[in-house]
Scaffold this motif. Structure first.
Motif, mmCIF file in Angstrom:
data_model
loop_
_atom_site.group_PDB
_atom_site.id
_atom_site.type_symbol
_atom_site.label_atom_id
_atom_site.label_comp_id
_atom_site.label_asym_id
_atom_site.label_seq_id
_atom_site.Cartn_x
_atom_site.Cartn_y
_atom_site.Cartn_z
ATOM 1 N N PHE A 197 0.874 -1.168 0.000
ATOM 2 C CA PHE A 197 0.000 0.000 0.000
ATOM 3 C C PHE A 197 0.911 1.218 0.000
ATOM 4 N N LEU A 198 0.811 2.051 -1.032
ATOM 5 C CA LEU A 198 1.724 3.179 -1.190
ATOM 6 C C LEU A 198 0.926 4.466 -1.331
ATOM 7 N N THR A 199 1.414 5.501 -0.675
ATOM 8 C CA THR A 199 0.782 6.803 -0.831
ATOM 9 C C THR A 199 1.849 7.873 -0.983
ATOM 10 N N LEU A 200 1.482 8.947 -1.632
ATOM 11 C CA LEU A 200 2.352 10.095 -1.821
ATOM 12 C C LEU A 200 1.726 11.259 -1.063
ATOM 13 N N ALA A 201 2.528 11.896 -0.218
ATOM 14 C CA ALA A 201 2.026 13.034 0.558
ATOM 15 C C ALA A 201 3.068 14.156 0.530
ATOM 16 N N GLU A 202 2.612 15.359 0.807
ATOM 17 C CA GLU A 202 3.532 16.488 0.896
ATOM 18 C C GLU A 202 4.470 16.262 2.078
ATOM 19 N N LYS A 203 5.668 16.830 2.006
ATOM 20 C CA LYS A 203 6.677 16.590 3.043
ATOM 21 C C LYS A 203 6.209 16.952 4.447
ATOM 22 N N GLY A 204 5.375 17.951 4.587
ATOM 23 C CA GLY A 204 4.916 18.388 5.902
ATOM 24 C C GLY A 204 3.868 17.477 6.526
ATOM 25 N N GLN B 84 -1.002 5.501 9.427
ATOM 26 C CA GLN B 84 -2.347 5.150 9.902
ATOM 27 C C GLN B 84 -3.316 5.068 8.726
ATOM 28 N N TYR B 85 -3.162 5.979 7.777
ATOM 29 C CA TYR B 85 -3.973 5.958 6.556
ATOM 30 C C TYR B 85 -3.758 4.642 5.811
ATOM 31 N N LEU B 86 -2.494 4.252 5.643
ATOM 32 C CA LEU B 86 -2.181 3.010 4.934
ATOM 33 C C LEU B 86 -2.681 1.787 5.701
ATOM 34 N N GLU B 87 -2.589 1.814 7.032
ATOM 35 C CA GLU B 87 -3.086 0.697 7.844
ATOM 36 C C GLU B 87 -4.595 0.546 7.703
ATOM 37 N N GLU B 88 -5.281 1.669 7.647
ATOM 38 C CA GLU B 88 -6.740 1.653 7.456
ATOM 39 C C GLU B 88 -7.090 1.003 6.114
ATOM 40 N N LEU B 89 -6.359 1.403 5.072
ATOM 41 C CA LEU B 89 -6.586 0.810 3.752
ATOM 42 C C LEU B 89 -6.261 -0.679 3.763
#
Length: 172
Positions: A75-82, A90-95
């Motif tokens: 499960f991979l996500t891209l987010a801003e550095k901040g 937690q987002y990835l664990e939920e998914l």
């Protein structure tokens, strides 16, 4: 802010689902990031399972890739550095929890890319919950994690002090 979410099979890098980005951000070079994400999946498929880290953050320009490996699924996500690291995982664990519940037994038998594209609906709902890092829900989750770390640190300090006292009493 979460920008992109991809789910792929680890063994061969086959894309299983994608969180389609409805808020197009041309300034982020989204398509370049998709290429980088696919390169991460390819690298994972060529790495022996025993030497793969289950949780990784990879910086890339003004953004960071976070990925979580659960069984044979990445499960991979891209987010801003901040964006907070804890919140991204937690987002990835939920998914991962929901994906495993719905499709876990079907992952190894899939032969076509994006076989679980219907999962995008859940990705979008979850993404909305995690967009605002200061929302009540996200602050509560971060506070709970912080409290857990505080408890562990306090316990460790107490153990070190106890060992120090034992050493002092044995030396005398």
């Amino acid at each position: 802010m979460v920008r992109l979410t991809l789910i792929a099979r680890v063994s061969d890098g086959l894309p299983l689902a994608e969180g389609l980005d409805r808020d197009d951000h041309p300034e982020m070079g989204q398509y370049d990031y998709k290429g980088q994400a696919k390169a991460i999946f390819k690298r994972l498929s060529q790495t022996p399972h025993s030497s793969q880290e289950p949780r990784v953050a990879v910086e890339s320009g003004p953004c960071t890739f976070y990925y979580l490996i659960d069984g044979n699924v990445c499960f991979l996500t891209l987010a801003e550095k901040g964006y907070p690291k804890k919140l991204a995982f937690q987002y990835l664990e939920e998914l991962a929890g929901e994906f495993s519940r719905l499709y876990g037994s079907q992952v190894d038998g899939v032969t076509r890319p994006y076989a679980f594209i219907k999962f995008d609906t859940f990705i979008q709902k979850t993404k909305k919950l995690f967009q605002d890092t200061r929302s009540q829900r996200n602050m509560a989750a971060l506070t709970a994690d912080l409290a857990e770390v505080h408890t562990i640190m306090s316990r460790n300090i107490a153990e070190v002090l106890g060992q120090g006292e034992k050493l002092d009493s044995e030396c005398q």
